[in-house]
Write an enzyme that holds these catalytic residues in place. Sequence first.
Site, PDB file in Angstrom:
ATOM      1  N   LYS A  69       0.800  -1.223   0.000  1.00  0.00           N
ATOM      2  CA  LYS A  69       0.000   0.000   0.000  1.00  0.00           C
ATOM      3  C   LYS A  69       0.831   1.272   0.000  1.00  0.00           C
ATOM      4  O   LYS A  69       0.339   2.327  -0.380  1.00  0.00           O
ATOM      5  CB  LYS A  69      -0.963   0.004   1.202  1.00  0.00           C
ATOM      6  N   LYS A 109      -4.549 -10.712  -5.870  1.00  0.00           N
ATOM      7  CA  LYS A 109      -5.882 -10.941  -5.321  1.00  0.00           C
ATOM      8  C   LYS A 109      -6.878  -9.863  -5.774  1.00  0.00           C
ATOM      9  O   LYS A 109      -6.498  -8.721  -6.011  1.00  0.00           O
ATOM     10  CB  LYS A 109      -5.822 -11.017  -3.790  1.00  0.00           C
ATOM     11  N   LYS A 137     -10.459  -4.257  -3.352  1.00  0.00           N
ATOM     12  CA  LYS A 137     -11.287  -3.049  -3.386  1.00  0.00           C
ATOM     13  C   LYS A 137     -10.527  -1.880  -3.954  1.00  0.00           C
ATOM     14  O   LYS A 137     -11.093  -0.954  -4.498  1.00  0.00           O
ATOM     15  CB  LYS A 137     -11.654  -2.630  -1.953  1.00  0.00           C
TER      16      LYS A 137
HETATM   17  P1  ATP Z   1      -7.885  -3.372   0.043  1.00  0.00           P
HETATM   18  O1  ATP Z   1      -7.704  -3.632  -1.400  1.00  0.00           O
HETATM   19  O2  ATP Z   1      -8.325  -1.960   0.357  1.00  0.00           O
HETATM   20  O3  ATP Z   1      -6.785  -3.880   0.909  1.00  0.00           O
HETATM   21  P2  ATP Z   1      -9.452  -5.706   0.362  1.00  0.00           P
HETATM   22  O4  ATP Z   1     -10.335  -5.925  -0.788  1.00  0.00           O
HETATM   23  O5  ATP Z   1      -8.204  -6.485   0.444  1.00  0.00           O
HETATM   24  O6  ATP Z   1      -9.155  -4.167   0.478  1.00  0.00           O
HETATM   25  P3  ATP Z   1     -10.024  -5.821   3.189  1.00  0.00           P
HETATM   26  O7  ATP Z   1     -10.943  -4.855   3.823  1.00  0.00           O
HETATM   27  O8  ATP Z   1      -8.567  -5.657   3.378  1.00  0.00           O
HETATM   28  O9  ATP Z   1     -10.333  -5.914   1.633  1.00  0.00           O
HETATM   29  O10 ATP Z   1     -10.419  -7.276   3.598  1.00  0.00           O
HETATM   30  C1  ATP Z   1     -11.601  -7.712   4.211  1.00  0.00           C
HETATM   31  C2  ATP Z   1     -11.571  -9.210   4.333  1.00  0.00           C
HETATM   32  O11 ATP Z   1     -11.714  -9.799   3.039  1.00  0.00           O
HETATM   33  C3  ATP Z   1     -10.283  -9.762   4.910  1.00  0.00           C
HETATM   34  O12 ATP Z   1     -10.541 -10.833   5.791  1.00  0.00           O
HETATM   35  C4  ATP Z   1      -9.532 -10.238   3.699  1.00  0.00           C
HETATM   36  O13 ATP Z   1      -8.641 -11.277   3.983  1.00  0.00           O
HETATM   37  C5  ATP Z   1     -10.649 -10.706   2.791  1.00  0.00           C
HETATM   38  N1  ATP Z   1     -10.293 -10.585   1.397  1.00  0.00           N
HETATM   39  C6  ATP Z   1      -9.959  -9.446   0.743  1.00  0.00           C
HETATM   40  N2  ATP Z   1      -9.702  -9.692  -0.552  1.00  0.00           N
HETATM   41  C7  ATP Z   1      -9.860 -11.022  -0.723  1.00  0.00           C
HETATM   42  C8  ATP Z   1      -9.723 -11.899  -1.847  1.00  0.00           C
HETATM   43  N3  ATP Z   1      -9.403 -11.452  -3.029  1.00  0.00           N
HETATM   44  N4  ATP Z   1      -9.956 -13.212  -1.666  1.00  0.00           N
HETATM   45  C9  ATP Z   1     -10.320 -13.677  -0.447  1.00  0.00           C
HETATM   46  N5  ATP Z   1     -10.451 -12.919   0.645  1.00  0.00           N
HETATM   47  C10 ATP Z   1     -10.237 -11.611   0.528  1.00  0.00           C
END
Ligand code: ATP
Length: 329
Positions: A114, A197, A200
Site C-alpha cells: 500500500k 488478489k 477493493k
Molecule cells: P484493500 O484492497 O483496500 O486492501 P481488500 O479488498 O483487500 O481491500 P479488506 O478490507 O482488506 O479488503 O479485507 C476484508 C476481508 O476480506 C479480509 O478478511 C480479507 O482477507 C478478505 N479478502 C480481501 N480480498 C480477498 C480476496 N481477493 N480473496 C479472499 N479474501 C479476501
Amino acid sequence: MSSKKRIFSGVQPSGNLHIGNYLGAIANWVKLQDSYESIFCVVDMHAITVPQDPEILRKKSIEIAKIYLAAGIDPKKSLIFIQSQVSEHAELMWILNTIAKMSELEKMTQFKDKSQKEGKEGAAVGLFDYPVLMAADILLYDTQVVPVGEDQKQHVELARDLAKRFNNKFGDTFIVPEVHIKKEGMRVMGLDNPEKKMSKSAESIYNRIELLDDAEMIRKKIRKAVTDSGSEIIYRDDKPALKNLINIYSSFSGKTPKEIEAMFVGKGYGDFKSELAEVIIAFLESFQARYNALSDKEVMKILNKGADKVRPIARKKLDEVKTKIGFIV
Ligand code: ATP
Ligand code: LTN
C-alpha cells in the site's frame, strides 16, 4: 465468558466490497457465528490510514454493516459495531505500540504494497502502524479465533507475538489468538490479473465483481475477464485465470471443479463465462434484495446496541492492561 470460543473480525469501510471479501471472509463468518461467540467490526479507524472523504466514509460504514446483515450475520447471535465508537481500541493500540518493533512492522507485506504508490516516505504513520491497531482489536476481547482471508495471516501473527510479549513482560493478560482461514475458495484473484488478489483498491473496476453490481455489469465484467491460452474448460494450476473463474463458479454453485469441468466438455470459454455470470447474478440478486430492505435507521440501531455491548468487555480488559503496566486506573 460463555463456553463458546470467541471470534473477532472486521472489514474496512473503504471502496466497494466484492465477491473476494464475501467468499474469503464474510461467508465464513456467517457459518461460524453458530458455533462461536462472534464480534464483527466495521473498522473505520483502519480505513483512514489512507485518505477518505468524510461523508463517503460515514455512508460506507453503514453500507458495510448492511452487507454483514444481508450476508446473514444475525444480530441476535453476533455483535456488530463500528470501531471508532469504542475508544478502547485506540487506547490499547498506544500501549501495544510501545512493545511492537519497527522491524516487525517493516516486514508486513500489506504496508509494502500500500505504500508503494506514494513511496514509503510519503505514507502515513497510521498505515505503517495499522497491524498494531488490528492487534488491539483482537486482543481487547480475549479473541480465540480470527477468521480472515489469507492476506491477513501475517497481521494475526503479529497480534500473537504482541500478546506473548506482553504476557511475558507483565504476566498473563492476553489470549494468544489463532488464525482461521477458509480452505477452499479462500483467495479470489483479480479478474484482470489472476496473479494478484481481487481487491477493493485495485484501480480498474474490471478487477472485481462488487456485491452491489447489477446484472448487466456482472455480465460485462465476466465477459472481459482474462483467460488463459487454449479453449477447454479445465481446472489446472498452469491456467490460473480459468482456475480462478472455476473457483468462483464452484463457490456460488456448490459444484466441485471436477463437476464443472464435466459440465463444459466440448464447450468453450464463451459458454462457460455466460453461465458463470448467471450463477453470480442469481446469488447477488437475492443478496441485494435483503440489502435493499434494510434502512439506515434500523442498521444504526443495531450498531449502537453492538457498541454498547462490547464497550464493557473492552473497558475491563483495558483497565487490566493499564493496571499491569503501572497506570492509575
Ligand atoms: P484493500 O484492497 O483496500 O486492501 P481488500 O479488498 O483487500 O481491500 P479488506 O478490507 O482488506 O479488503 O479485507 C476484508 C476481508 O476480506 C479480509 O478478511 C480479507 O482477507 C478478505 N479478502 C480481501 N480480498 C480477498 C480476496 N481477493 N480473496 C479472499 N479474501 C479476501
Ligand atoms: N485488516 C483487516 C481488517 C481488520 C481485522 C481486524 C480483521 C481490522 N481489524 C481484527 C480481523 C481482526 C483487513 O483489512 N481485512
